[in-house]
Design an enzyme around this catalytic site. Sequence first.
Site, PDB file in Angstrom:
ATOM      1  N   GLU A   1       0.786  -1.227  -0.046  1.00 54.17           N
ATOM      2  CA  GLU A   1       0.055   0.009   0.090  1.00 54.17           C
ATOM      3  C   GLU A   1       0.839   1.386  -0.113  1.00 54.17           C
ATOM      4  OE1 GLU A   1      -2.646  -0.284   3.227  1.00 54.17           O
ATOM      5  OE2 GLU A   1      -3.742  -2.169   2.548  1.00 54.17           O
TER       6      GLU A   1
ATOM      7  N   GLU B   1      -5.987 -11.158  -1.514  1.00 55.38           N
ATOM      8  CA  GLU B   1      -6.714 -10.966  -0.292  1.00 55.38           C
ATOM      9  C   GLU B   1      -8.297 -10.884  -0.479  1.00 55.38           C
ATOM     10  OE1 GLU B   1      -5.242  -7.603   2.157  1.00 55.38           O
ATOM     11  OE2 GLU B   1      -3.212  -7.981   1.582  1.00 55.38           O
TER      12      GLU B   1
HETATM   13  C1  XIL Z   1      -6.028  -7.022   8.169  1.00 61.52           C
HETATM   14  C2  XIL Z   1      -6.285  -8.474   8.981  1.00 61.52           C
HETATM   15  O1  XIL Z   1      -7.232  -9.246   8.403  1.00 61.52           O
HETATM   16  C3  XIL Z   1      -6.753  -8.056  10.461  1.00 61.52           C
HETATM   17  O2  XIL Z   1      -6.784  -9.287  11.191  1.00 61.52           O
HETATM   18  C4  XIL Z   1      -5.977  -6.934  11.086  1.00 61.52           C
HETATM   19  O3  XIL Z   1      -6.609  -6.459  12.247  1.00 61.52           O
HETATM   20  C5  XIL Z   1      -5.932  -5.826  10.142  1.00 61.52           C
HETATM   21  O4  XIL Z   1      -5.362  -6.130   8.870  1.00 61.52           O
HETATM   22  N1  XIL Z   1      -5.003  -4.939   3.628  1.00 61.52           N
HETATM   23  C6  XIL Z   1      -3.790  -5.885   4.101  1.00 61.52           C
HETATM   24  C7  XIL Z   1      -3.972  -6.889   5.264  1.00 61.52           C
HETATM   25  O5  XIL Z   1      -2.987  -5.842   3.410  1.00 61.52           O
HETATM   26  O6  XIL Z   1      -2.780  -6.756   5.954  1.00 61.52           O
HETATM   27  C8  XIL Z   1      -5.051  -6.420   6.027  1.00 61.52           C
HETATM   28  O7  XIL Z   1      -5.269  -7.482   7.186  1.00 61.52           O
HETATM   29  C9  XIL Z   1      -6.412  -5.917   5.529  1.00 61.52           C
HETATM   30  C10 XIL Z   1      -6.311  -4.976   4.346  1.00 61.52           C
END
Ligand code: XIL
Length: 373
Positions: free
Chosen positions: A160, A265
């Site tokens: 990001e 994701e």
């Molecule tokens: C999220 C996790 O799923 C949660 O458990 C944590 O509290 C916060 O982060 N983008 C990303 C991930 O790159 O690392 C994030 O994961 C979700 C958004």
Amino acid sequence: MNKKKRIIVLFTALICFIAAELYAQKDISLKEVFKDYFLIGTAVNHFQLSGNDTLAVSIVKDQFNTVTAENELKWEPVHPRLNVYNFEPADLFVEFGKKNNMFMVGHTLLWHNQTPAWVFKNDQGESADRETLLKRMHEHIQKVAGRYKAQINGWDVVNEALDEDGTLRQSQWMKIIGEDYIAKAFQYANEADPEAELYYNDFSLENKPKRDGAVRLIKKLQSQGIKIDGVGLQGHYKMDWPSAAQLDSTIKEFAAIGIKVMITELDIDVLPYKDISAEITLTMDNQDKYDPYKNGLPDSAQKSLAERYSDLFKVLVQNKNTVDRVTFWGVTDKESWLNYWPIPGRKNYPLLFDREGKPKQAFDAVVKTSKIN
Ligand code: XIL
């Protein structure tokens, strides 16, 4: 045959049919279905890795061939204080991946979130200077990526780094080091594990301005001779964003600059919510109107979710020669982060397995897309 006998025969046939259907469904495995197309995986969490969620673990083993640590390798848990590393949870992840012969993704070496404040400070508690922060970054990457050398197969090196308009996010990394922090992170990761694949990972890259920014960023790294193997589209999708056409053109555009494309994701948010960003620091208060499916997802919504998954997977299957991996952000709806972000305490339904671990209509829809070409 008298009426009673006929009913018994029909009833038995029905039971056999249901049993066969259930058995067939149990036998379907996403990693088998998509084996000639792309790797298919999920994020795993500490509850699963420590053996407390055996249901999710059995789904992971049956269905997926790649895993990503949901939180265990982020700076905060792995390196909470200066010179203090906590590798226990991450070691469990790597053991799990090894034991089950899975492609392992390390998420993530550098991010503006889930990184403790001390990282950006000097001994006096003031902002660290460029040299100190570069040294700290180097050491962190050496220690973390170096520890799992030849075990973790790919790293989200930088997560990001871009704003929605495609310019570089003014994170502490950027403000203190300057824009070459990204190149440095990739160099250090390559040094720590020359065999590992290295990725740039972000959300909303399906939107043109941000996608253009990512293309510029990757091309610049390539022109400097820096190893970058892939781009991760996070894939935190909504019911109406992105369009299938947007996803298709995004994949094609990245493929054209010679890097692997992966969905890293994936989940689809079925709840009402205005913003499309996946910025984790966003939060809102809960209200009934934002939590409409407290008592379960109605069949109509279940069906719409299945159609939505189908539309997006068709694009992935059509681009199977360039899509390298598709990873869901969680195993079942129960543990999805979308139950607690951006509004804590809602009931969301973004994945392919329900809260009891049963495949949803969306699962069947996804499986069907594998047969389209
Ligand atoms: C999220 C996790 O799923 C949660 O458990 C944590 O509290 C916060 O982060 N983008 C990303 C991930 O790159 O690392 C994030 O994961 C979700 C958004």
